[in-house]
Design a protein around this motif. Sequence first.
Motif, mmCIF file in Angstrom:
data_model
loop_
_atom_site.group_PDB
_atom_site.id
_atom_site.type_symbol
_atom_site.label_atom_id
_atom_site.label_comp_id
_atom_site.label_asym_id
_atom_site.label_seq_id
_atom_site.Cartn_x
_atom_site.Cartn_y
_atom_site.Cartn_z
ATOM 1 N N SER A 142 0.839 -1.245 0.005
ATOM 2 C CA SER A 142 0.112 -0.100 -0.051
ATOM 3 C C SER A 142 0.828 1.132 -0.005
ATOM 4 O O SER A 142 2.140 1.191 0.686
ATOM 5 N N PRO A 143 0.589 2.250 -0.528
ATOM 6 C CA PRO A 143 1.095 3.535 -0.482
ATOM 7 C C PRO A 143 1.089 4.034 0.965
ATOM 8 O O PRO A 143 0.002 4.095 1.665
ATOM 9 N N ILE A 144 2.097 4.786 1.148
ATOM 10 C CA ILE A 144 2.140 5.383 2.610
ATOM 11 C C ILE A 144 1.583 6.941 2.495
ATOM 12 O O ILE A 144 1.796 7.492 1.739
ATOM 13 N N THR A 145 0.495 7.043 3.417
ATOM 14 C CA THR A 145 -0.345 8.270 3.273
ATOM 15 C C THR A 145 -0.887 8.895 4.561
ATOM 16 O O THR A 145 -0.524 8.186 5.620
ATOM 17 N N THR A 146 -1.141 9.933 4.687
ATOM 18 C CA THR A 146 -1.728 10.402 5.913
ATOM 19 C C THR A 146 -3.277 10.107 6.353
ATOM 20 O O THR A 146 -3.710 9.688 5.362
#
Length: 405
Positions: A142-146
């Motif tokens: 998964s992409p790292i996001t806030t």
Amino acid sequence: MNPILVTADRLWDGTGAPTRLRPVVRVADELISAVDTSLLAPAACGGERFDFPGCTILPGLIDTHVHLVMSALDTNEAIIAQVTGENEAQLLSRIEANARSALLAGLTTIRDCGGTRNHVQQVRDRIRRGDIVGPDVLACGSPITTTRGHCHWLGLTADTFQEVEHAAERMLAQDADFLKVMATGGNMTASSDPMKAQYDAATLCRIADIGRAAEKHSAAHVLSRSALPAVVAARYRTIEHCDWRVEEYRYEFDPELAKRIVDQNQFVGLTMSGLARRAFLPQVRAFDIGPVKRLDARFACERRMIDFGIRYTIHSDAGVRLCPIDRFALGLRAAQVELKLTPAEILRAVTATAAEAIGLPDRGVINPGKRADLIIVEGDPLHDLTCLEKMRAVMKAGRWVVPPR
Ligand SMILES: [Zn+2]
């Protein structure tokens, strides 16, 4: 395995050399063993021979940015509802189906830039083991996001420096091939802001450093200039979308920053997704949304990057709305119209350059010793990219994965 001989009217090898006529490509096991332009006497041609009159042999295509878990429905809301509402079996079966479809479009390698949990890795491994048919897949997990940031609904949220470190390490522990961060908000996620950076420079740098320490590359999603200097400073290997937007409809190219991208051998990924295919999708022109209204300015800025000498791949972002994975060629035709690129420049971006960008030096060109990833298309795609829509056969690592038709 017996050697395989493949002949056609033309060969374009991805190295930048002109098209060769009457080629014979010899394949032994997984590799290309020779490329000739004169037919050998039949006695010398041990092995099985496949002739493709009227066709062109090219390196297998590489899409450096897809989302196998997404289904290219008409709206973002529908895509998000599907991805967040389905169970594991449903998600895995769509990932598998999309991977299979990619082969039909001539894609022998794809890089998945964001899925759910470790599902793409699972499918990648099943393909590797030969349990199912599909292209080679590189996965970021998964992409790292806030929290509430772009693609937070894919499930990997991290806000503080330490949380981000943990997220990156978690992806590596789940056998990700590279790390992906959402450096700005994105169009798909209403609660995020594409004009704003989601992380500070130190945090962005830490992700790329964690990737390098594990000998993995990193990719950053960038939809405005807000995060670009930090992403360049952190030396992300690929800058996805690479928008130079400073205001909603204003792009500001910065030669100093561009020079640094060139000097550091970073690659930008130009996105020819559903909306960018306006020349071929009449319904897109009717969309009254920012990403459509600013396309002219976006393409002008991308052309500046190309003219400046920044190295680029062309990707589909497949899975986003109106962008099914098996229509890769349509995005390439859009790049020809919108970015005024030649077919050879476009094909280079999705073969040799793409392989280099994602760290796979064993492929992307047709040369002895390289992996035998080949596509055979009807006609001459160097004159007409629609030939890529007439796929006659696809070979991956020396095996026909789309058998000759
Ligand atoms: Zn994407």
